[in-house]
Design an enzyme around this catalytic site. Structure first.
Site, mmCIF file in Angstrom:
data_model
loop_
_atom_site.group_PDB
_atom_site.id
_atom_site.type_symbol
_atom_site.label_atom_id
_atom_site.label_comp_id
_atom_site.label_asym_id
_atom_site.label_seq_id
_atom_site.Cartn_x
_atom_site.Cartn_y
_atom_site.Cartn_z
ATOM 1 N N HIS A 135 0.814 -1.211 0.000
ATOM 2 C CA HIS A 135 0.000 0.000 0.000
ATOM 3 C C HIS A 135 0.848 1.261 0.000
ATOM 4 O O HIS A 135 1.961 1.273 0.521
ATOM 5 C CB HIS A 135 -0.895 0.049 1.246
ATOM 6 C CG HIS A 135 -1.807 -1.127 1.367
ATOM 7 N ND1 HIS A 135 -2.136 -1.683 2.584
ATOM 8 C CD2 HIS A 135 -2.472 -1.862 0.442
ATOM 9 C CE1 HIS A 135 -2.965 -2.698 2.398
ATOM 10 N NE2 HIS A 135 -3.180 -2.830 1.106
ATOM 11 N N LYS A 166 5.976 6.353 7.303
ATOM 12 C CA LYS A 166 5.467 5.507 8.383
ATOM 13 C C LYS A 166 6.617 5.018 9.253
ATOM 14 O O LYS A 166 7.701 4.725 8.755
ATOM 15 C CB LYS A 166 4.748 4.283 7.820
ATOM 16 C CG LYS A 166 3.558 4.596 6.959
ATOM 17 C CD LYS A 166 2.993 3.332 6.345
ATOM 18 C CE LYS A 166 1.827 3.640 5.434
ATOM 19 N NZ LYS A 166 1.353 2.439 4.735
ATOM 20 N N TYR A 179 1.643 1.429 13.640
ATOM 21 C CA TYR A 179 2.433 2.358 12.840
ATOM 22 C C TYR A 179 1.969 3.795 12.991
ATOM 23 O O TYR A 179 0.801 4.082 13.140
ATOM 24 C CB TYR A 179 2.481 1.955 11.365
ATOM 25 C CG TYR A 179 1.168 1.755 10.662
ATOM 26 C CD1 TYR A 179 0.732 2.670 9.703
ATOM 27 C CD2 TYR A 179 0.382 0.637 10.897
ATOM 28 C CE1 TYR A 179 -0.455 2.469 9.015
ATOM 29 C CE2 TYR A 179 -0.800 0.426 10.218
ATOM 30 C CZ TYR A 179 -1.221 1.355 9.275
ATOM 31 O OH TYR A 179 -2.394 1.154 8.595
ATOM 32 N N ASP A 185 -6.706 -6.036 -2.252
ATOM 33 C CA ASP A 185 -5.264 -6.195 -2.476
ATOM 34 C C ASP A 185 -4.959 -7.156 -3.627
ATOM 35 O O ASP A 185 -3.941 -7.013 -4.300
ATOM 36 C CB ASP A 185 -4.568 -6.668 -1.195
ATOM 37 C CG ASP A 185 -4.483 -5.565 -0.147
ATOM 38 O OD1 ASP A 185 -4.904 -4.419 -0.428
ATOM 39 O OD2 ASP A 185 -4.004 -5.847 0.968
#
Length: 182
Positions: free
Chosen positions: A62, A72, A132, A170
């Site tokens: 992603h 991140k 995250y 996905d």
């Protein structure tokens, strides 16, 4: 805390100094001053996310495009994952290259994934709780990614074909050659 470079430009491994005693342990998960001094990156985190997944789940690959692109700082609070980052910055010396490492509640390591990277992970333990920090807010219209089983990237997720669990969204992401680069 120790900050180490990876083979990908601006992508870092962060290893906290953990203090153990008879009560358990303590460590500083993130220190902005140390991070900025070691990396020369000025990152301000604005959103924290947590996901829990079972063995065999692959989440990713992603990323968010444009002004909503996110850096991140990822870690695992419970369990173990194979974490994967791919540089999508056209002008980067590490464009198209990938880096992967085991993140676990045991090793307490973290990976800083800069803006312009695709990111994903596979769960190698019975369950995993993944945490995250992001430096930009989630924006659904900017969300995209790359297929987890892209032939160009040929990522070894450390799972057998019959063990892999991927959601429909996905499974239908574009391949690496069709991805939107930065």
């Amino acid at each position: 805390m120790t900050i180490k470079e990876t083979p990908l430009k601006d992508c870092y491994i962060i290893e906290p100094k953990v203090f153990y005693d008879e009560r358990g342990y303590f460590y500083e998960q993130f220190n902005e001053q140390v991070f900025q001094a070691e990396t020369k990156l000025n990152v301000k985190f604005v959103q924290d996310n947590v996901s829990e997944s079972k063995f065999g789940v692959i989440r990713g690959l992603h990323y968010q495009q444009g002004m909503h692109s996110q850096a991140k700082l990822v870690t695992v609070l419970e369990g173990e994952v194979l974490d994967v980052a791919i540089d999508l910055r056209k002008n980067s010396p590490s464009f198209g290259k990938q880096f992967s490492m085991i993140l676990s509640s045991e090793n307490k390591k973290q990976l800083f994934v800069p803006k312009g990277f695709a990111h994903g992970f596979s769960v190698l333990s019975k369950t995993a709780r993944f945490f995250y920090k992001c430096d930009a807010y989630y924006n659904k219209e900017s969300e995209t990614g790359i297929k987890y089983n892209d032939e160009t990237l040929n990522i070894d997720w450390q799972l057998k074909d019959g063990e892999i669990i991927v959601n429909d969204k996905d499974k239908h992401l574009p391949d690496f050659k069709s991805a939107i680069y930065f």
